[in-house]
Scaffold this motif. Structure first.
Motif, mmCIF file in Angstrom:
data_model
loop_
_atom_site.group_PDB
_atom_site.id
_atom_site.type_symbol
_atom_site.label_atom_id
_atom_site.label_comp_id
_atom_site.label_asym_id
_atom_site.label_seq_id
_atom_site.Cartn_x
_atom_site.Cartn_y
_atom_site.Cartn_z
ATOM 1 N N THR A 1 0.840 -1.179 0.000
ATOM 2 C CA THR A 1 0.000 0.000 0.000
ATOM 3 C C THR A 1 0.884 1.241 0.000
ATOM 4 N N LEU A 2 0.525 2.193 -0.802
ATOM 5 C CA LEU A 2 1.241 3.460 -0.842
ATOM 6 C C LEU A 2 0.979 4.196 0.464
ATOM 7 N N ALA A 3 2.032 4.623 1.136
ATOM 8 C CA ALA A 3 1.911 5.238 2.459
ATOM 9 C C ALA A 3 1.557 6.717 2.346
ATOM 10 N N CYS A 4 0.351 6.989 1.885
ATOM 11 C CA CYS A 4 -0.107 8.380 1.806
ATOM 12 C C CYS A 4 -1.573 8.418 2.228
ATOM 13 N N THR A 5 -2.039 9.617 2.532
ATOM 14 C CA THR A 5 -3.444 9.766 2.888
ATOM 15 C C THR A 5 -4.298 9.548 1.640
ATOM 16 N N GLU A 6 -5.559 9.212 1.830
ATOM 17 C CA GLU A 6 -6.464 9.007 0.689
ATOM 18 C C GLU A 6 -6.519 10.243 -0.208
ATOM 19 N N ARG A 19 -3.313 13.755 -7.547
ATOM 20 C CA ARG A 19 -4.072 13.831 -6.295
ATOM 21 C C ARG A 19 -4.836 12.539 -6.068
ATOM 22 N N GLY A 20 -4.804 12.038 -4.834
ATOM 23 C CA GLY A 20 -5.518 10.821 -4.467
ATOM 24 C C GLY A 20 -4.634 9.587 -4.575
ATOM 25 N N ARG A 21 -4.784 8.672 -3.617
ATOM 26 C CA ARG A 21 -3.931 7.486 -3.543
ATOM 27 C C ARG A 21 -3.927 6.682 -4.843
ATOM 28 N N GLU A 22 -5.082 6.474 -5.453
ATOM 29 C CA GLU A 22 -5.156 5.676 -6.682
ATOM 30 C C GLU A 22 -4.348 6.319 -7.813
ATOM 31 N N ASN A 23 -4.486 7.641 -7.987
ATOM 32 C CA ASN A 23 -3.739 8.347 -9.033
ATOM 33 C C ASN A 23 -2.245 8.388 -8.735
ATOM 34 N N LEU A 24 -1.883 8.524 -7.474
ATOM 35 C CA LEU A 24 -0.467 8.508 -7.101
ATOM 36 C C LEU A 24 0.158 7.153 -7.410
ATOM 37 N N LEU A 25 -0.550 6.091 -7.110
ATOM 38 C CA LEU A 25 -0.045 4.749 -7.384
ATOM 39 C C LEU A 25 0.179 4.546 -8.882
#
Length: 103
Positions: A1-6, A19-25
């Motif tokens: 899991t990417l260690a960032c806020t949602e 912006r957002g965990r899904e886009n960052l991944l």
């Protein structure tokens, strides 16, 4: 899991805000995808500030990399705001980076 806020955000060098965990991944998987090879990587925090709900970290990095027929290094600095969540974990909430590209 990417260690960032949602609702985490990252402003990459020479790109648009992610912006957002899904886009960052998606961004990071694409950025580090083959044919690029990371030969060595060093990161370190050179200073920090404590804020009410987390930390602001001032960081530096150095990366040696290779792609077929070409190699180089990238170095730079960044700032990240790591926020403490209700479950007491600390996650990246905002991050930006600068790069100095050398061949």
């Amino acid at each position: 899991t990417l260690a960032c806020t949602e609702d985490g955000a990252y402003f990459p060098f020479a790109d648009t805000l992610k912006r957002g965990r899904e886009n960052l991944l998606k961004h990071f998987k694409g950025y580090y995808a083959p044919p690029a090879t990371i030969d060595s990587i060093k990161t370190w925090t050179y200073d920090y500030d404590v804020v009410e709900d987390g930390y602001i970290l001032y960081r530096k990095f150095y990366v040696d990399w290779t792609v077929p027929g070409y190699s180089g290094n990238t170095q730079g600095a960044g700032i990240s705001y790591r926020r403490r969540l209700p479950d007491h974990t600390i996650r990246i909430h905002r991050q930006l980076g600068t790069h100095i590209h050398q061949e």
